[in-house]
Enzyme design. Structure first.
Site, short mmCIF file in Angstrom:
data_model
loop_
_atom_site.label_atom_id
_atom_site.label_comp_id
_atom_site.label_asym_id
_atom_site.label_seq_id
_atom_site.Cartn_x
_atom_site.Cartn_y
_atom_site.Cartn_z
N ASP A 131 0.80 -1.22 0.00
CA ASP A 131 0.00 0.00 0.00
C ASP A 131 0.84 1.28 0.00
O ASP A 131 0.45 2.28 0.58
CB ASP A 131 -0.93 -0.04 1.23
N LEU A 155 -11.76 -5.25 -1.78
CA LEU A 155 -11.76 -6.66 -2.16
C LEU A 155 -12.51 -7.46 -1.09
O LEU A 155 -12.27 -7.28 0.11
CB LEU A 155 -10.34 -7.19 -2.30
N LEU A 166 -3.89 -5.98 1.91
CA LEU A 166 -3.36 -6.61 0.71
C LEU A 166 -1.89 -6.24 0.55
O LEU A 166 -1.47 -5.14 0.92
CB LEU A 166 -4.15 -6.15 -0.53
N CYS A 192 -23.79 -0.97 1.63
CA CYS A 192 -22.66 -0.05 1.78
C CYS A 192 -22.98 1.32 1.19
O CYS A 192 -22.63 2.36 1.76
CB CYS A 192 -21.38 -0.64 1.17
N CYS A 196 -23.35 4.88 3.69
CA CYS A 196 -22.28 5.90 3.65
C CYS A 196 -22.87 7.29 3.90
O CYS A 196 -23.63 7.79 3.06
CB CYS A 196 -21.55 5.86 2.31
N CYS A 239 -12.48 5.13 8.56
CA CYS A 239 -13.91 4.80 8.67
C CYS A 239 -14.11 3.34 8.29
O CYS A 239 -13.48 2.84 7.37
CB CYS A 239 -14.71 5.71 7.74
#
Length: 308
Positions: A131, A155, A166, A192, A196, A239
């Site tokens: 990352d 993912l 990841l 989702c 939000c 978040c």
């Protein structure tokens, strides 16, 4: 069993021993489908002030520009779902930041995996990524068969959810490649999107990064926009809303990595303590944490925005 299969099996066994949840391997090549998606996303301004995402466009799409003669992308996932969460009377931190900074923890494990590959296969050149470089990790994870990308762009793995990091090893040796994960198991679910509070998750399977709470509380260095007042639902760093409501995360199991255990007193701290936090307490609580990225003044800014 041919040599490529043997090497791939050995790598996956060692990845499991090191604590990685999943390991998949794909052929290093140009991500043609991602090219137009990335260009469109950037042109829409969804990166906000994250101008670094505009850099190294070609390298993001082709790992062979990151590692000379790259042949394989080894994608790995590492669980960080905690056993316990913060108390309810607290400003919230994303679960991935409860323990030590994942960049350092996973980089160390990737180095071990690299040494293992060198010992088992011989002279193998490559680079490890966590990352922090122009690598489209979710695209490679999907190509490596690890899971699919949900409507929140994360993912998702069947029977495992999405609370994992990841990481990648890009190497110059040919291996046996896994099949891409082609089936999207989100179906008609829009939990989702509906949950939000800043409407960052769009209906076309795209996330407007410039509206995400994580963007505001971590990436944005300027004053927080007043139009977002009252929409952060007590999140002061990152978040987890879109993950918390995802039905697939009912399969999440607590991690077993000691370095990801919460920092001292973190889970017990209440709102008043956060509002009165001093720089010395900040340094103590977040000594090895990813929260240091926002710095003391950044966290203070976020808390002030939530509390006033």
């Amino acid at each position: 069993m041919n040599l490529q299969q043997t090497y791939s099996n050995l790598i996956k066994q060692e990845a499991k021993r090191l604590g990685f949840e999943s390991c998949g391997i794909s052929k290093a090549s140009f991500l043609e489908e991602e090219a137009s998606n990335l260009e469109s996303w950037l042109k829409s301004g969804y990166q906000g002030e994250m101008s670094y995402l505009e850099n190294y466009f070609d390298k993001r799409l082709d790992p062979r520009l990151l590692v000379d003669n790259a042949k394989s992308v080894i994608s790995l996932s590492f669980n960080y779902f905690p056993e316990h969460v913060q108390n309810k009377n607290s400003y919230k931190i994303a679960k991935y930041a409860y323990g030590e900074d994942y960049h350092h923890v996973l980089k160390s494990k990737l180095k071990e995996l690299s040494f293992f590959i060198q010992n088992e296969i011989g002279e193998v050149n490559g680079r490890a990524f966590v990352d922090s470089a122009p690598v489209m990790e979710r695209a490679w994870a999907q190509k490596s068969g690890l899971g699919w990308r949900g409507k929140n762009s994360l993912l998702i793995q069947k029977n495992k959810g999405s609370f994992f990091f990841l990481a990648e090893l890009i190497v110059d040796v040919a291996l046996e490649y896994d099949n891409s994960f082609e089936t999207n198991h989100c179906g008609t679910c829009t939990k989702c999107i509906d949950a939000c509070p800043t409407e960052a998750i769009l209906s076309n399977n795209t996330v407007d990064g410039s509206k995400c709470i994580s963007y505001f509380t971590i990436e944005l260095k300027e004053e927080l926009p007043s139009i977002m007042k009252g929409k952060f639902e007590d999140w002061m760093f990152g978040c987890d809303i879109c993950q918390d409501v995802c039905p697939w995360n009912r399969f999440s199991k607590q991690h077993t990595e000691k370095q990801f255990l919460p920092q001292s007193n973190l889970l017990q701290m209440e709102k008043q303590e956060w509002e009165e936090i001093t720089e010395s307490v900040f340094k103590k609580v977040f000594k090895k944490s990813a929260v240091k990225r926002t710095k003391f003044l950044g966290l203070q800014r976020n808390i002030s925005f939530l509390s006033k």
